[in-house]
Design a protein around this motif. Structure first.
Motif, PDB file in Angstrom:
ATOM      1  N   PHE A 155      18.849   6.662  -3.708  1.00 14.07           N
ATOM      2  CA  PHE A 155      17.507   6.659  -4.294  1.00 14.07           C
ATOM      3  C   PHE A 155      17.596   6.342  -5.784  1.00 14.07           C
ATOM      4  N   TRP A 156      16.426   6.034  -6.345  1.00 13.44           N
ATOM      5  CA  TRP A 156      16.321   5.703  -7.760  1.00 13.44           C
ATOM      6  C   TRP A 156      16.053   6.965  -8.563  1.00 13.44           C
ATOM      7  N   VAL A 157      16.820   7.156  -9.623  1.00 14.92           N
ATOM      8  CA  VAL A 157      16.662   8.322 -10.483  1.00 14.92           C
ATOM      9  C   VAL A 157      16.298   7.852 -11.887  1.00 14.92           C
ATOM     10  N   SER A 158      15.923   8.795 -12.740  1.00 14.12           N
ATOM     11  CA  SER A 158      15.486   8.439 -14.091  1.00 14.12           C
ATOM     12  C   SER A 158      16.123   9.339 -15.133  1.00 14.12           C
ATOM     13  N   LYS A 159      16.291   8.778 -16.315  1.00 14.81           N
ATOM     14  CA  LYS A 159      16.748   9.513 -17.479  1.00 14.81           C
ATOM     15  C   LYS A 159      15.748   9.285 -18.596  1.00 14.81           C
TER      16      LYS A 159
ATOM     17  N   PRO B  14       9.044  -0.058   0.692  1.00 16.45           N
ATOM     18  CA  PRO B  14       9.006   0.699  -0.559  1.00 16.45           C
ATOM     19  C   PRO B  14      10.062   1.790  -0.609  1.00 16.45           C
ATOM     20  N   MET B  15      10.542   2.080  -1.812  1.00 12.93           N
ATOM     21  CA  MET B  15      11.402   3.226  -2.050  1.00 12.93           C
ATOM     22  C   MET B  15      10.869   3.972  -3.268  1.00 12.93           C
ATOM     23  N   LEU B  16      10.559   5.236  -3.092  1.00 12.58           N
ATOM     24  CA  LEU B  16      10.001   6.043  -4.172  1.00 12.58           C
ATOM     25  C   LEU B  16      11.023   6.254  -5.282  1.00 12.58           C
ATOM     26  N   VAL B  17      10.553   6.161  -6.526  1.00 16.34           N
ATOM     27  CA  VAL B  17      11.398   6.410  -7.692  1.00 16.34           C
ATOM     28  C   VAL B  17      11.061   7.790  -8.247  1.00 16.34           C
ATOM     29  N   ILE B  18      12.078   8.578  -8.517  1.00 13.28           N
ATOM     30  CA  ILE B  18      11.861   9.922  -9.052  1.00 13.28           C
ATOM     31  C   ILE B  18      11.634   9.810 -10.557  1.00 13.28           C
TER      32      ILE B  18
ATOM     33  N   ARG C  94       0.846  -1.197   0.000  1.00 10.52           N
ATOM     34  CA  ARG C  94       0.000   0.000   0.000  1.00 10.52           C
ATOM     35  C   ARG C  94       0.881   1.246   0.000  1.00 10.52           C
ATOM     36  N   GLU C  95       0.991   1.891  -1.103  1.00 10.18           N
ATOM     37  CA  GLU C  95       1.732   3.144  -1.157  1.00 10.18           C
ATOM     38  C   GLU C  95       1.184   4.063  -2.236  1.00 10.18           C
TER      39      GLU C  95
ATOM     40  N   ARG D  51       1.354   8.656 -11.126  1.00 11.82           N
ATOM     41  CA  ARG D  51       2.597   9.164 -11.739  1.00 11.82           C
ATOM     42  C   ARG D  51       3.844   8.746 -10.966  1.00 11.82           C
ATOM     43  N   ASN D  52       3.690   7.776 -10.078  1.00 12.21           N
ATOM     44  CA  ASN D  52       4.826   7.328  -9.276  1.00 12.21           C
ATOM     45  C   ASN D  52       5.167   5.869  -9.556  1.00 12.21           C
ATOM     46  N   ALA D  53       6.366   5.526  -9.181  1.00 11.49           N
ATOM     47  CA  ALA D  53       6.799   4.129  -9.167  1.00 11.49           C
ATOM     48  C   ALA D  53       7.481   3.878  -7.829  1.00 11.49           C
ATOM     49  N   TYR D  54       7.354   2.643  -7.340  1.00  8.88           N
ATOM     50  CA  TYR D  54       8.016   2.252  -6.105  1.00  8.88           C
ATOM     51  C   TYR D  54       8.781   0.958  -6.339  1.00  8.88           C
ATOM     52  N   VAL D  55       9.978   0.889  -5.774  1.00 10.39           N
ATOM     53  CA  VAL D  55      10.742  -0.354  -5.758  1.00 10.39           C
ATOM     54  C   VAL D  55      10.610  -0.946  -4.360  1.00 10.39           C
ATOM     55  N   TRP D  56      10.117  -2.196  -4.308  1.00 12.12           N
ATOM     56  CA  TRP D  56       9.852  -2.868  -3.030  1.00 12.12           C
ATOM     57  C   TRP D  56      10.923  -3.918  -2.786  1.00 12.12           C
ATOM     58  N   THR D  57      11.508  -3.867  -1.594  1.00 11.80           N
ATOM     59  CA  THR D  57      12.568  -4.799  -1.203  1.00 11.80           C
ATOM     60  C   THR D  57      12.138  -5.526   0.061  1.00 11.80           C
TER      61      THR D  57
END
Length: 397
Positions: A154-158, A111-115, A72-73, A97-103
């Motif tokens: 954190f996770w970044v994007s290109k 969860p960790m939020l992805v930018i 739940r995020e 508009r978000n993505a989360y990486v779950w570990t």
């Protein structure tokens, strides 16, 4: 949770054998996406809302599906789930508009939020083969390629650009840092996703040395919204399905050489929205036609083998609330007062559009299955080699 084999009856979860073993389970009231972990012991599903539920596969096909976690995020509908087999990380995307990486840490999914930096919904996600990156389709006309920056934690994007509409699906080449995209601007594109800091130097692709990130290597117009795209297991073929009820196959070597590379098959059924290459190199597609369709390679060309269906006589008989609901749906759609049995009879295991296809390659109970499908009817269906062989026999006839 109820199980049947060859038949699903909500009021009576009985086990019934047919000449072909089609195993199905009503896991949720509706399923829009599903994904398996590496050994197919855990199943993640989105029940058409903003959560992801993880179930443990039962030891016996008729056993209960135990819920082990709820992710739940997200604040809006979850649009896709990708479960990395090696690292056991889950990435989810959403209309928020978000993505989360779950570990998984000490038995709990963190969860960790992805930018993502996108201005519209995220629509799809796929891990790269080495699981260092993942690509996200979006309604913002861009494809964020995301990776982890250890120094910043954190996770970044290109961004991959050069799209003029929503990207509905993405797929990675199995050995090269390139991504195929399915876009509602009627085009399929193959784009470089090469990142020197992650992929290293001297990387080769079917188009030669790895090109600069974001370079469009190939582009093809399908004359319909491209709903899904996928690379074959060895990377020599790209398959895509479009809203105009076509499936196209791109020969990667020919495309890289600049020669004629595309074969298109026009279907007599409603459009496909999901594609999956099997381990043997054949293709399965599903969507609005409810039943998966098998496509096989014949020499240098492709052919439609037909629908993958269970044995005649093993069709489901719905009852109770489900049958009543379908009767009123039929009345609303056709204006005809049909009986419950007439409205409920469909020549397919799924009674609603198929929203997900995933490789399985494991056993459900004592039944070995090749792939699974899930749909808006809340069913998970396990398809075996028997159904695939039957479709192949129909092609040979």
């Amino acid at each position: 949770l109820a199980f049947t084999c060859g038949s699903f009856t909500p009021s009576s979860p009985t086990w019934r054998k047919s000449s072909w073993m089609v195993v199905e389970a009503r896991v949720e009231t509706s399923i829009t996406r599903h994904a398996w972990n590496d050994d197919c012991s855990l199943l993640a599903v989105c029940p058409n809302n903003n959560t992801v539920i993880i179930f443990k596969k039962p030891a016996q096909a008729t056993g209960p599906w135990d819920q082990v976690a709820v992710l739940r995020e997200h604040d809006a509908l979850v649009t896709d789930i990708a479960w990395a087999p090696k690292t056991n990380r889950i990435v989810t995307t959403s209309q928020d508009r978000n993505a989360y990486v779950w570990t998984l840490e000490n038995g709990t999914w963190k969860p960790m939020l992805v930018i993502l930096r996108i201005t519209a919904a995220a629509t799809s996600v796929r891990w790269s083969p080495d699981e260092q990156k993942f690509a996200v389709g979006s309604g913002a006309k861009v494809v964020p390629v995301c990776y982890y920056e250890e120094g910043n934690n954190f996770w970044v994007s290109k961004m991959i650009k050069d799209h003029s509409s929503t990207i509905l699906a993405v797929s990675w080449h199995p050995t090269a840092p390139i991504v195929a995209t399915a876009c509602t601007d009627f085009k399929c594109r193959v784009v470089s996703a090469y990142l020197k800091n992650l992929d290293g130097k001297g990387v080769e692709t079917p188009w030669g040395p790895a090109a600069k990130f974001g370079t469009v290597l190939f582009e093809w117009e399908s004359y319909g919204w491209v709903q899904d795209v996928t690379f074959s297991p060895v990377g020599d073929t790209i398959a895509l399905c479009s809203q105009n009820s076509t499936v196209s196959f791109i020969d990667v070597s020919a495309a890289a050489a600049g020669s004629s590379a595309v074969q298109t098959l026009r279907l007599s059924d409603l459009p496909l929205t999901q594609l999956l290459f099997l381990a043997d190199g054949n293709l399965v597609g599903a969507g609005h036609c409810f039943s998966p369709i098998l496509f096989v390679r014949q020499g240098s060309s492709w052919a439609e083998a037909g629908k993958i269906i269970p044995a005649k006589g093993a069709a489901k008989q719905l009852g109770g609330t489900a049958a009543t609901r379908m009767m009123f749906q039929a009345m609303d759609a056709t204006g005809k007062t049909e009986t419950v049995s007439a409205a409920a009879q469909l020549d397919s295991v799924h009674q609603f559009p198929v929203c997900g296809l995933r490789t399985f390659g494991s056993k459900i109970g004592n039944t070995m299955a090749e792939f699974t499908s899930s749909g808006l009817d809340g069913k998970m269906v396990w398809w075996t080699r028997d159904e695939l062989a039957s479709a192949m026999e129909a092609l040979s006839l």
